[in-house]
Design a protein around this motif. Structure first.
Motif, mmCIF file in Angstrom:
data_model
loop_
_atom_site.group_PDB
_atom_site.id
_atom_site.type_symbol
_atom_site.label_atom_id
_atom_site.label_comp_id
_atom_site.label_asym_id
_atom_site.label_seq_id
_atom_site.Cartn_x
_atom_site.Cartn_y
_atom_site.Cartn_z
ATOM 1 N N MET A 49 -64.659 7.604 1.081
ATOM 2 C CA MET A 49 -63.710 7.997 1.380
ATOM 3 C C MET A 49 -63.163 8.257 2.684
ATOM 4 O O MET A 49 -62.673 8.060 3.511
ATOM 5 N N ASN A 50 -64.504 9.163 3.190
ATOM 6 C CA ASN A 50 -64.408 9.320 5.133
ATOM 7 C C ASN A 50 -64.988 8.231 6.301
ATOM 8 O O ASN A 50 -65.858 8.753 6.603
ATOM 9 N N SER A 51 -65.407 7.580 5.554
ATOM 10 C CA SER A 51 -66.033 6.013 6.313
ATOM 11 C C SER A 51 -65.039 4.744 6.323
ATOM 12 O O SER A 51 -64.019 4.823 5.743
ATOM 13 N N GLY A 52 -65.408 3.788 7.150
ATOM 14 C CA GLY A 52 -64.331 2.811 7.796
ATOM 15 C C GLY A 52 -63.319 3.596 7.662
ATOM 16 O O GLY A 52 -62.855 3.537 8.810
ATOM 17 N N PRO A 53 -61.844 2.344 7.798
ATOM 18 C CA PRO A 53 -60.349 3.452 7.966
ATOM 19 C C PRO A 53 -60.319 4.951 7.084
ATOM 20 O O PRO A 53 -59.848 5.096 8.246
ATOM 21 N N GLY A 54 -61.261 5.047 6.305
ATOM 22 C CA GLY A 54 -60.989 6.731 5.919
ATOM 23 C C GLY A 54 -61.147 7.292 7.683
ATOM 24 O O GLY A 54 -60.744 8.397 8.089
ATOM 25 N N ARG A 55 -61.993 7.160 7.689
ATOM 26 C CA ARG A 55 -63.139 7.664 9.366
ATOM 27 C C ARG A 55 -61.669 7.923 10.135
ATOM 28 O O ARG A 55 -61.591 8.251 11.244
ATOM 29 N N ALA A 56 -61.310 6.342 10.530
ATOM 30 C CA ALA A 56 -59.813 6.627 11.807
ATOM 31 C C ALA A 56 -59.055 6.919 11.286
ATOM 32 O O ALA A 56 -58.447 7.795 11.895
ATOM 33 N N LEU A 57 -58.671 7.095 9.499
ATOM 34 C CA LEU A 57 -57.185 8.036 9.284
ATOM 35 C C LEU A 57 -57.685 9.415 10.001
ATOM 36 O O LEU A 57 -57.264 10.086 10.922
ATOM 37 N N VAL A 58 -59.000 10.059 9.616
ATOM 38 C CA VAL A 58 -59.220 10.985 9.924
ATOM 39 C C VAL A 58 -59.321 11.368 11.416
ATOM 40 O O VAL A 58 -59.017 12.529 12.136
ATOM 41 N N ALA A 59 -59.731 10.487 12.392
ATOM 42 C CA ALA A 59 -59.335 10.676 13.903
ATOM 43 C C ALA A 59 -58.427 11.063 14.322
ATOM 44 O O ALA A 59 -58.095 11.658 15.499
ATOM 45 N N VAL A 60 -57.252 9.704 13.431
ATOM 46 C CA VAL A 60 -55.940 10.201 14.106
ATOM 47 C C VAL A 60 -55.466 11.284 13.804
ATOM 48 O O VAL A 60 -54.676 12.122 14.469
ATOM 49 N N TYR A 61 -56.265 11.886 12.685
ATOM 50 C CA TYR A 61 -55.177 13.871 12.462
ATOM 51 C C TYR A 61 -56.120 14.185 13.176
ATOM 52 O O TYR A 61 -55.005 15.443 13.427
ATOM 53 N N ILE A 62 -57.291 14.392 13.212
ATOM 54 C CA ILE A 62 -57.721 15.573 14.469
ATOM 55 C C ILE A 62 -56.860 14.744 15.432
ATOM 56 O O ILE A 62 -56.607 16.129 16.494
ATOM 57 N N LEU A 63 -56.794 13.476 16.432
ATOM 58 C CA LEU A 63 -55.878 14.007 17.810
ATOM 59 C C LEU A 63 -54.739 14.911 17.297
ATOM 60 O O LEU A 63 -53.801 15.526 17.887
ATOM 61 N N PHE A 64 -53.754 14.461 16.184
ATOM 62 C CA PHE A 64 -52.603 14.746 15.957
ATOM 63 C C PHE A 64 -52.591 16.798 15.831
ATOM 64 O O PHE A 64 -51.764 17.617 15.763
ATOM 65 N N ALA A 65 -53.846 16.829 15.227
ATOM 66 C CA ALA A 65 -53.871 18.430 14.638
ATOM 67 C C ALA A 65 -54.194 18.756 16.164
ATOM 68 O O ALA A 65 -53.658 19.805 16.598
ATOM 69 N N ILE A 66 -54.573 18.872 17.222
ATOM 70 C CA ILE A 66 -55.383 18.767 18.729
ATOM 71 C C ILE A 66 -53.999 18.513 19.526
ATOM 72 O O ILE A 66 -53.878 19.678 20.032
ATOM 73 N N ALA A 67 -53.119 18.078 19.434
ATOM 74 C CA ALA A 67 -51.655 17.710 19.934
ATOM 75 C C ALA A 67 -51.401 18.852 19.303
ATOM 76 O O ALA A 67 -50.445 19.418 20.450
ATOM 77 N N ALA A 68 -50.440 18.868 18.186
ATOM 78 C CA ALA A 68 -49.599 19.290 17.891
ATOM 79 C C ALA A 68 -50.064 20.767 17.983
ATOM 80 O O ALA A 68 -49.279 21.948 18.396
ATOM 81 N N THR A 69 -51.346 21.236 17.686
ATOM 82 C CA THR A 69 -51.680 23.397 18.317
ATOM 83 C C THR A 69 -51.312 23.281 19.776
ATOM 84 O O THR A 69 -50.637 24.189 19.779
ATOM 85 N N SER A 70 -52.018 21.759 20.734
ATOM 86 C CA SER A 70 -51.537 22.387 22.047
ATOM 87 C C SER A 70 -50.205 22.415 22.152
ATOM 88 O O SER A 70 -50.164 23.733 23.257
ATOM 89 N N ARG A 71 -49.130 21.670 21.794
ATOM 90 C CA ARG A 71 -47.642 21.873 22.494
ATOM 91 C C ARG A 71 -47.247 23.198 21.248
ATOM 92 O O ARG A 71 -46.240 23.757 22.669
ATOM 93 N N ALA A 72 -47.637 23.368 20.151
ATOM 94 C CA ALA A 72 -46.528 24.891 19.999
ATOM 95 C C ALA A 72 -47.563 25.898 20.809
ATOM 96 O O ALA A 72 -47.279 26.578 21.059
ATOM 97 N N THR A 73 -48.428 25.760 20.929
ATOM 98 C CA THR A 73 -49.090 26.828 21.515
ATOM 99 C C THR A 73 -48.543 27.100 23.303
ATOM 100 O O THR A 73 -48.301 28.450 23.360
ATOM 101 N N VAL A 74 -48.459 26.546 24.163
ATOM 102 C CA VAL A 74 -47.896 25.975 24.835
ATOM 103 C C VAL A 74 -46.182 26.737 25.192
ATOM 104 O O VAL A 74 -45.593 27.250 26.060
ATOM 105 N N GLN A 75 -45.515 26.245 24.212
ATOM 106 C CA GLN A 75 -44.002 26.499 23.594
ATOM 107 C C GLN A 75 -43.803 27.737 23.114
ATOM 108 O O GLN A 75 -43.116 28.463 24.086
ATOM 109 N N ILE A 76 -44.871 28.275 22.013
ATOM 110 C CA ILE A 76 -44.850 29.243 22.128
ATOM 111 C C ILE A 76 -45.119 30.455 23.216
ATOM 112 O O ILE A 76 -44.481 31.654 23.397
#
Length: 136
Positions: A1-28
């Motif tokens: 599940m976490n190989s090939g396209p699954g790895r890309a999906l996990v990578a995008v989720y990691i990117l959005f986790a970092i982006a959303a966490t950073s944004r929320a932290t600064v805003q709050i």
């Protein structure tokens, strides 16, 4: 599940986790009183992205269930916040990750949970079949 396209999906989720966490932290930390609901929704999105990432990366039965729940809640949140942000902009004086259906992020927040759920569905038979060397 976490190989090939699954790895890309996990990578995008990691990117959005970092982006959303950073944004929320600064805003709050800097402007919480201006739009507390919007900023708390961004923080909720960050938590959902983090937990979904872990679930997708694990790939086992618990991880899959966790990812399905997160992707489903994420999709419902994007639809609800997206619709509300368009119908009554006064509810969200500042954008959240999910405002305008994720328009500020190229609509990836709208598409990402759908891709995640489709990937989980596509790979569900992989999780059900035993791997070589497993004993029943």
């Amino acid at each position: 599940m976490n190989s090939g396209p699954g790895r890309a999906l996990v990578a995008v989720y990691i990117l959005f986790a970092i982006a959303a966490t950073s944004r929320a932290t600064v805003q709050i930390a800097t402007r919480f009183s201006e739009a507390p609901v919007a900023y708390l929704l961004s923080a909720l999105a960050a938590v959902i992205y983090i937990v979904a990432t872990v679930g997708l990366a694990r790939g086992d039965a618990v991880g899959r269930r966790t990812a399905v729940i997160c992707c489903s809640v994420e999709f419902a949140g994007v639809l609800a916040v997206g619709a509300l942000s368009l119908l009554d902009p006064a509810l969200f004086p500042d954008d959240t990750v999910w405002s305008d259906f994720g328009g500020g992020y190229g609509y990836v927040p709208l598409v990402l949970p759908v891709v995640g759920l489709l990937w989980l569905r596509r790979t569900r038979s992989d999780a059900a079949s035993p791997t070589p060397g497993d004993t029943a």
